[in-house]
Design an enzyme around this catalytic site. Sequence first.
Site, PDB file in Angstrom:
ATOM      1  N   HIS A   1       0.833  -1.197   0.000  1.00  0.00           N
ATOM      2  CA  HIS A   1       0.000   0.000   0.000  1.00  0.00           C
ATOM      3  C   HIS A   1       0.862   1.239   0.000  1.00  0.00           C
ATOM      4  CE1 HIS A   1      -2.075  -3.166   2.331  1.00  0.00           C
ATOM      5  NE2 HIS A   1      -3.068  -2.855   1.545  1.00  0.00           N
TER       6      HIS A   1
ATOM      7  N   HIS B   1      15.801   0.092 -35.663  1.00  0.00           N
ATOM      8  CA  HIS B   1      16.655  -0.213 -36.804  1.00  0.00           C
ATOM      9  C   HIS B   1      18.141  -0.204 -36.437  1.00  0.00           C
ATOM     10  CE1 HIS B   1      17.834  -0.524 -40.994  1.00  0.00           C
ATOM     11  NE2 HIS B   1      18.681   0.476 -40.793  1.00  0.00           N
ATOM     12  N   GLY B   2      18.543   0.828 -35.697  1.00  0.00           N
ATOM     13  CA  GLY B   2      19.950   0.931 -35.317  1.00  0.00           C
ATOM     14  C   GLY B   2      20.396  -0.247 -34.485  1.00  0.00           C
TER      15      GLY B   2
ATOM     16  N   GLY C   1      19.044  -3.246 -34.404  1.00  0.00           N
ATOM     17  CA  GLY C   1      19.065  -4.451 -35.223  1.00  0.00           C
ATOM     18  C   GLY C   1      20.300  -4.512 -36.121  1.00  0.00           C
TER      19      GLY C   1
ATOM     20  N   THR D   1      12.923  -6.991 -40.390  1.00  0.00           N
ATOM     21  CA  THR D   1      13.035  -6.886 -41.838  1.00  0.00           C
ATOM     22  C   THR D   1      14.476  -6.669 -42.243  1.00  0.00           C
ATOM     23  OG1 THR D   1      11.000  -5.637 -41.680  1.00  0.00           O
ATOM     24  CG2 THR D   1      12.003  -5.794 -43.855  1.00  0.00           C
TER      25      THR D   1
ATOM     26  N   ARG E   1       2.361   1.021 -48.942  1.00  0.00           N
ATOM     27  CA  ARG E   1       1.943  -0.337 -48.645  1.00  0.00           C
ATOM     28  C   ARG E   1       2.629  -0.857 -47.379  1.00  0.00           C
ATOM     29  NH1 ARG E   1       3.297  -5.429 -49.070  1.00  0.00           N
ATOM     30  NH2 ARG E   1       5.412  -4.787 -49.524  1.00  0.00           N
TER      31      ARG E   1
ATOM     32  N   GLY F   1      16.593   2.323 -43.508  1.00  0.00           N
ATOM     33  CA  GLY F   1      17.297   1.241 -44.197  1.00  0.00           C
ATOM     34  C   GLY F   1      18.154   1.776 -45.327  1.00  0.00           C
TER      35      GLY F   1
END
Lengths: 566, 566
Positions: free
Chosen positions: A217, A394-395, A397, A437, A536, A551
Amino acid sequence: MTKIVDDPEAFASSALAGFSRVYGRYVRLVKGGVVRSTAVPRGKVSVIVGGGSGHYPAFAGYVGPGMADAAVAGEIFASPSTAAVARVCRNADHGGGIVLGFGNYAGDVLNFGVAAERLRAEGIDVRIVTVTDDVASAPPDRPLQRRGIAGDFVVFKVAGAAAEAGLSIGEVERVTRLANSRTFSFGVAFGGCTLPGAKEPLFTVPKGMMALGLGIHGEPGIRDTDIVPASDLARLLVETVLAERPAGAGRAAVLLNGLGATKYEELFVLWGVVESLLQASGVDLVAPEVGEYVTSLDMQGCSLTVMWLDEELERYWLAPCDTPVFRRGETLRTQPAAARADVEDEALRFGPASPASQESARCLAGILDAMVSVLGEAEAELGRIDAFAGDGDHGQGMRRGAGAAREAIQRAVAGGAGARSALAAAGDAWADRAGGTSGAIWGLLLRSWSSAFSDGEAVGEADAVRGARLALDDVMRLGGAKPGDKTLVDAFVPFVEALEAGHAEGLPLKAAWHKASAICEEAAQATAPLVPRLGRARPLAERSVGHPDAGAVSLALIARTIAERL
Amino acid sequence: MTKIVDDPEAFASSALAGFSRVYGRYVRLVKGGVVRSTAVPRGKVSVIVGGGSGHYPAFAGYVGPGMADAAVAGEIFASPSTAAVARVCRNADHGGGIVLGFGNYAGDVLNFGVAAERLRAEGIDVRIVTVTDDVASAPPDRPLQRRGIAGDFVVFKVAGAAAEAGLSIGEVERVTRLANSRTFSFGVAFGGCTLPGAKEPLFTVPKGMMALGLGIHGEPGIRDTDIVPASDLARLLVETVLAERPAGAGRAAVLLNGLGATKYEELFVLWGVVESLLQASGVDLVAPEVGEYVTSLDMQGCSLTVMWLDEELERYWLAPCDTPVFRRGETLRTQPAAARADVEDEALRFGPASPASQESARCLAGILDAMVSVLGEAEAELGRIDAFAGDGDHGQGMRRGAGAAREAIQRAVAGGAGARSALAAAGDAWADRAGGTSGAIWGLLLRSWSSAFSDGEAVGEADAVRGARLALDDVMRLGGAKPGDKTLVDAFVPFVEALEAGHAEGLPLKAAWHKASAICEEAAQATAPLVPRLGRARPLAERSVGHPDAGAVSLALIARTIAERL
């Protein structure tokens, strides 16, 4: 901090009402609590639990066959009133008497105690068992002054099972007391909790610190210390709880409980170490549980609970039950364990290679090494660019993938691999380790590029150029992106075309690569869309207006790095 | 933000390993994922799901009989590699072919797609179904460009049930596609999420705002708007999702999903309204679920998913399953619903009262009114004092209790009650509404005080003094605190003694009360302990050194307020 609320004053009761609507097959709402909505045999002892709200699934989530008969719910962190306790008890009495279970807090002791007096005056046999598992709240020689935290869950599970088994009220009370006397918990918090509607948290833990032994609590802990890695935290929890291990105790129900804002993933990371440490201390774990069982609003932290089992407690701990949050027993036909061996990946083996190709492989390893340095430096910036339209990883990965590729190519070089095999191994490692990706794309890119090389000869300039085209073709075919989609392909196409053109004009590879790399950089920058679009691959990229594709930027960065090394 | 971590790079894999240890009866760890550890009939179609990590219980928590055969897990928010997908599939293939299910993201489409090609080359029949439930990610005329969010859960549940029922791979694929085509979700977020080891969140939502329609990897939403009350949020979610209701659709599986840092209590508050709105729109809810099913690390927010059922989908939605996080089917003998009426509280009725006593009751109502004002002003300060040793809710409880008492006494006065009945009703209302220790104490205090009054006569000065003593006695007897325990009793004892002494000396009540109130204030201040101590009621009160007890301070405040009104 609570964000979904109508009237803060009505938060606890609205939450309970909503809970009752979801779980009508288990519970019926009464004012101040919930009672089982299912038929209960006449004469069964009722196990009724409760306390303040803000601890979900405690206590309403425990109501159902095999566990509690009812739960009383006060306002957030406040004991339910005497009237509420009495009312819920009257609604959940089956003629066998009532065992009232709750954590040892002054308000609950008072309200449940006065309610019990009233009910006894009405002729109902009521027994009280307070849970006192928190070792941080009083020394071992004063166990009855300890408060109840996540031990509530294991003690109430045993109590409910004993009642369901048809034991008399005296026996259910005895078993419940036994369970409590063998249950010990210790917790830590990394951050405080905020009452719904409040502007400030009830307490805070200084940044980078953790509070040891604090209550559920917002009661202060014993002391604050620096946050430690998961392994050290596991050791602290295990050692503190095991310090009160009764003589001869070996088998135990174990609960690793999250306080509300600690993710299940974190609990699982911790559990890996906790389990190992307990086993190393000779503890036999019996059906351990990891998750949220007693929370404290949005408090960040966890606690470890051990209930030392004897034959009787183990039977009730393992007995079937069926509640909104906790179920034991089969729901499908018995599922035996499968006897099945892992299907292993093919082992990495390299064919014979010529010294010249081995030398080329070393050269490629040097290029990978330079890529790792550059991507390490650029990691944060690439993440920032990616965050405009993507998930900002991204960086991370790219660094992870390049690191894995370097490790793989170095291992391949050490193993005598030629250029083709070494680069292919690097590509596979990149894809396997980076994920996402970009990981898949770069894995493909290196593997396809390597198919222009051989293990028998040195890599020639024409091979390097041909590899670029093969890589581009595969990336477009399998990746599915076309020029204009604002991806790496937008920068890769002009790079390969410029490289081929330079090579055809008779430029040395270094010069052709330099030219191509500059064109690649320009093309990468041009992926910054000037108008909103609904593409898309990333339909929500309106916000990426003015920002290039991460990318494409990575590709240009790598192209430039290689240009400088050729 | 993640606090329990050893190596941030290994967070996802450590969490999966810990999960596998807890749930070894369901899963076996393979590199990159988990597969069922239980026997599966040869020839059954395998349903294999997956994606990035950080979404627990998605996807490992779905593995078990009746649902998934395996789950592939990438790094946090990153698609698993092609190699990992292929490896997990080989380990979970039972010869009946594989339906691969995942959310529609470029990285997953690529990696699962390439893996499927490899597996087909090895002779395994692999079908791919991507989940595309998020209505915010593309317009209705481009459903295949939508990404997958919490709809994953309901679609995979149906797929798993269809496979368990023995359908052929073509049929499982058809049913899964049908489920996806009838599933629609919409979400909001109140705060961003932070990758383990990262210093900054992937994105933030401005304070007081919420982001509409954002993804589960920190992808930006459609737009930010002001946070709205729970009822309005419910309306927004329901209207957005119902906008794509197919013609003739009536029965629906509904999921209210928490994103990770939104408490179950909040979801239940929201659910109360969501369910009503759906029912008002003619939706028949079939086994709805509320909780965490697809999370996004520590993101704060929620989403609503509706899967429109036909007879076939409903059968598979309701089919039994047994996974670490989701179980359907009986675990105990069938529990019919109980037929039991609520036990009601006794109705409030007041006996006959004299006009003089009714006038006294009006006077008491005026005092309660003044108490409510003072406690309203002092709420924050009382909470602050309480937070040093308690849970900081004292001010809130006192205000709430006094408010309920005022309402009750006003109702009693309006109903013609005399002083005794009116004050008793106020005490009961205080205890019932405030909860907690102080609620019970103040309920007792008022009720005991009232027992010195009658409904037949006006309250005399002697009655008021005698009531104080009765109240003190009951508070000490039932509350269990003695002088010196640093509670309200420490201030109440000298108050009553001084009041009695003044009255005995012949002082008018107003003067005696004034004197007693001043002594009470001093005594309350003196409850600030000067040395650390380990007391019974609050064993961790070391930090309260230098701070008075909040209950004693409230009493003094109320005593002074009454002194000013007499």
